[in-house]
Design a protein around this motif. Structure first.
Motif, mmCIF file in Angstrom:
data_model
loop_
_atom_site.group_PDB
_atom_site.id
_atom_site.type_symbol
_atom_site.label_atom_id
_atom_site.label_comp_id
_atom_site.label_asym_id
_atom_site.label_seq_id
_atom_site.Cartn_x
_atom_site.Cartn_y
_atom_site.Cartn_z
ATOM 1 N N LYS A 152 16.823 -8.634 5.507
ATOM 2 C CA LYS A 152 15.801 -7.591 5.550
ATOM 3 C C LYS A 152 14.456 -8.302 5.649
ATOM 4 O O LYS A 152 14.104 -9.099 4.781
ATOM 5 C CB LYS A 152 15.863 -6.724 4.297
ATOM 6 N N VAL A 170 10.231 -8.040 6.493
ATOM 7 C CA VAL A 170 9.021 -7.228 6.627
ATOM 8 C C VAL A 170 7.945 -8.095 7.276
ATOM 9 O O VAL A 170 7.696 -9.219 6.837
ATOM 10 C CB VAL A 170 8.515 -6.710 5.261
ATOM 11 N N ALA A 197 7.910 -9.520 14.812
ATOM 12 C CA ALA A 197 8.865 -8.464 14.470
ATOM 13 C C ALA A 197 9.949 -8.352 15.535
ATOM 14 O O ALA A 197 11.145 -8.265 15.215
ATOM 15 C CB ALA A 197 8.135 -7.136 14.297
ATOM 16 N N SER A 237 11.199 -4.312 9.338
ATOM 17 C CA SER A 237 10.208 -3.260 9.131
ATOM 18 C C SER A 237 8.845 -3.867 9.425
ATOM 19 O O SER A 237 8.589 -5.027 9.102
ATOM 20 C CB SER A 237 10.248 -2.756 7.690
ATOM 21 N N ILE A 269 4.560 -3.447 9.303
ATOM 22 C CA ILE A 269 3.377 -2.825 8.713
ATOM 23 C C ILE A 269 2.199 -3.175 9.612
ATOM 24 O O ILE A 269 1.889 -4.349 9.803
ATOM 25 C CB ILE A 269 3.135 -3.327 7.277
ATOM 26 N N HIS A 273 5.908 2.323 8.457
ATOM 27 C CA HIS A 273 4.634 1.878 7.899
ATOM 28 C C HIS A 273 3.649 1.399 8.969
ATOM 29 O O HIS A 273 2.723 0.655 8.662
ATOM 30 C CB HIS A 273 4.869 0.796 6.840
ATOM 31 N N ALA A 285 3.751 0.112 0.868
ATOM 32 C CA ALA A 285 5.055 -0.421 1.308
ATOM 33 C C ALA A 285 5.613 -1.433 0.313
ATOM 34 O O ALA A 285 6.555 -2.163 0.638
ATOM 35 C CB ALA A 285 4.911 -1.062 2.682
ATOM 36 N N LEU A 332 9.338 -1.592 -0.247
ATOM 37 C CA LEU A 332 9.984 -2.180 0.929
ATOM 38 C C LEU A 332 9.850 -3.701 0.899
ATOM 39 O O LEU A 332 10.810 -4.431 1.137
ATOM 40 C CB LEU A 332 9.345 -1.622 2.190
ATOM 41 N N ILE A 333 8.658 -4.171 0.588
ATOM 42 C CA ILE A 333 8.397 -5.622 0.548
ATOM 43 C C ILE A 333 9.248 -6.281 -0.527
ATOM 44 O O ILE A 333 9.887 -7.314 -0.282
ATOM 45 C CB ILE A 333 6.893 -5.895 0.350
ATOM 46 N N SER A 352 12.854 -6.812 0.350
ATOM 47 C CA SER A 352 13.166 -7.605 1.546
ATOM 48 C C SER A 352 13.602 -9.018 1.170
ATOM 49 O O SER A 352 13.357 -9.493 0.058
ATOM 50 C CB SER A 352 11.964 -7.658 2.476
#
Length: 135
Positions: A4, A6, A46, A57, A59, A84, A126, A129-130, A133
């Motif tokens: 995962k 970010v 990304a 994900s 941002i 995000h 976020a 989420l962070i 990850s």
């Protein structure tokens, strides 16, 4: 196991013109081929991470314009979570104008637009989420 990932960073639309040489100050030159593609250091990271199998994900911020729409579509097509990526109502999307000469050298001017408005609040929103990850 899928990592995962970010990424916090910029997204731009690159507008590339091929020319025989770089114009001198005040000079107008006739260019050759032209193309546009999605870019930005963050968006490129990304996309590369997603293409290598990461669950990515992103941002960032884009403007409420055609360049922002295209950036979001491109990121989603790559399987990137854009939850995000904020559509900024007050700034245009980032763009880069790139000239590439016959020897392959380039000259780039970036108008960062909404990229410069990514804030601590955007990142704080976020944080779950962070923290969840791997990278």
């Amino acid at each position: 196991m899928t990592n995962k990932i970010v990424v916090v960073g910029s997204t731009n639309t690159d507008m590339v013109i091929h020319g025989k040489y770089f114009p001198k100050p005040g000079e107008t030159v006739l260019g050759g081929g032209f193309f546009m593609n999605q870019g930005g250091k963050g968006a490129n990271q990304a996309v590369a991470s997603a293409r290598m199998g990461g669950q990515v994900s992103f941002i960032s911020r884009v403007g409420n314009d055609v360049f922002g729409e295209q950036a979001l579509l491109s990121l989603k097509k790559e399987g990137i979570d854009t939850t995000h990526v904020i559509i900024d109502p007050n700034e245009p999307s980032g763009i880069a104008q790139i000239i590439v000469d016959d020897s392959g050298e380039n000259s780039i001017v970036v108008a960062p637009g909404a990229n410069m408005r990514v804030s601590k609040d955007d990142i704080d929103s976020a944080m779950n989420l962070i923290y969840g990850s791997d990278i």
